[in-house]
Design an enzyme around this catalytic site. Structure first.
Site: not given
Length: 354
Positions: A53, A115, A134, A168, A224, A269-270
């Site tokens: 991720e 994450h 998480h 996140n 994010n 996203d990232n």
């Protein structure tokens, strides 16, 4: 008269529902299909089958990769196995990954669910790895010391705070100092689902230090990815469901001032930042509806490069795009010596020549 009022209220409710449904589909970019943009030579990274991720590449070519994320509503191919941090040496001709051993008596490996990640190197060259975790569907930040000779991570500390409820991504600005995104406002799963469906845009960004914790930016529709410019003057934040990347000026007191925003036809996203050029490399979801996963219609992948982001007209290049038959659900991308490493939320990782 009563029947007329009831019919009117039902009609208004139906119209409101349809309006929110269309808005929800628009925010997820549900109607976009992907035209492939291939790179000349790509190979899967051996040893990654359950997600990559987030990742960060050090200047020396070592890459840290978070793998095995379990996120509410998102597919996991191995839901019962704890997550892990992988190490990859991009200087090798055919690099593979090594799972880093985690040591520290107080750290619970069985609930590890990594994450976003970020690194910080001290003046004495001590390398700290900060990991969003998480455990049991909660949010913490885990502080590790990277021990290169032993190829291990020494757990130093767990950070919890009521302003860090739905973490996140994270970007380290010190050994225990960071900016972090909360992708939701509510903690309760039922309220989180309505928050997302209605597009309340209540998520936010926090600055954390041992002496001070505060919200520094808010009003996001799913905050994010987050990163900083190589000179440390600017902070970049991706707003997933608004399809935007925001540029903030960072001040000496750690506050942020909005500078500009860029709009995209994809869910950003990232964010990775090339330390030499300052270019942004962004893992994207062309169609967010597909991320909820259907094996017959898997989520696509897309990578964007953004050059000269502070210019009046930054150059945005689609470097890679694929409809999910090869790589599913890209979340992150980063470059090293002419090679591109692409990670995914629950699938494999791809290593390509540019």
């Amino acid at each position: 008269m009563v029947k007329l009022i009831i019919l009117t209220l039902l009609g208004l409710g139906l119209a409101l529902f349809r309006n929110h449904q269309f808005s929800y589909q628009t925010r997820l970019n549900a109607f976009r299909e992907v035209e492939p943009m291939e790179l000349p030579k790509c190979n899967f990274v051996k040893g990654i089958e359950t997600g990559s991720e987030d990742l960060e590449i050090l200047p020396n070519g070592l890459a840290f990769i978070s793998s095995g994320l379990k996120y509410p509503g998102i597919k996991s191919f191995d839901p019962k196995t704890p997550g892990k941090i992988l190490l990859m040496d991009l200087n090798e001709e055919d690099p593979t990954v090594l799972e880093l051993e985690i040591t520290g008596s107080k750290f619970d490996l069985s609930s590890f669910n990594p994450h976003g990640i970020s690194t910080f190197t001290d003046e004495d060259n001590t390398m700290h790895l900060l990991v969003v975790n998480h455990p049991d569907a909660k949010s913490t930040v885990e502080l590790f010391k990277f021990q290169e000779e032993e190829k291990s991570l020494l757990h130093l500390k767990t950070i919890r705070h009521n302003l860090l409820p739905n973490l996140n991504d994270i970007v380290a600005v010190g050994p225990e100092h960071f900016y972090a995104t909360n992708d939701h406002y509510f903690i309760d799963p039922y309220l989180r689902s309505w928050e997302m469906y209605l597009g309340l845009a209540w998520s936010y960004v926090v600055y954390y230090s041992p002496s001070e914790v505060r919200v520094v930016a808010d009003g996001f529709d799913f905050a994010n990815g987050i990163n900083v410019s190589p000179d440390g003057k600017y902070v970049y934040i991706s707003e997933l469901l608004a399809h935007k990347i925001h540029v903030y000026e960072k001040h000496a007191n750690w506050t942020l001032t909005p500078l500009k925003s860029l709009n995209f036809n994809t869910l950003v996203d990232n964010i990775s930042v090339d330390p030499k050029t300052g270019d942004l490399w962004v893992g994207c979801h062309p169609n967010g509806m597909k991320i909820f996963y259907n094996s017959e219609n898997p989520p696509a992948s897309e990578v964007l490069q953004i050059q000269n982001i502070l210019a009046e007209e930054p150059k945005v290049t689609q470097v890679y795009a694929e409809n999910g038959t090869v790589l599913q659900g890209s979340t992150v991308a980063s470059v090293y010596k002419g090679k591109l490493l692409i990670g995914t939320v629950f699938h494999k990782a791809l290593y390509c020549e540019l």
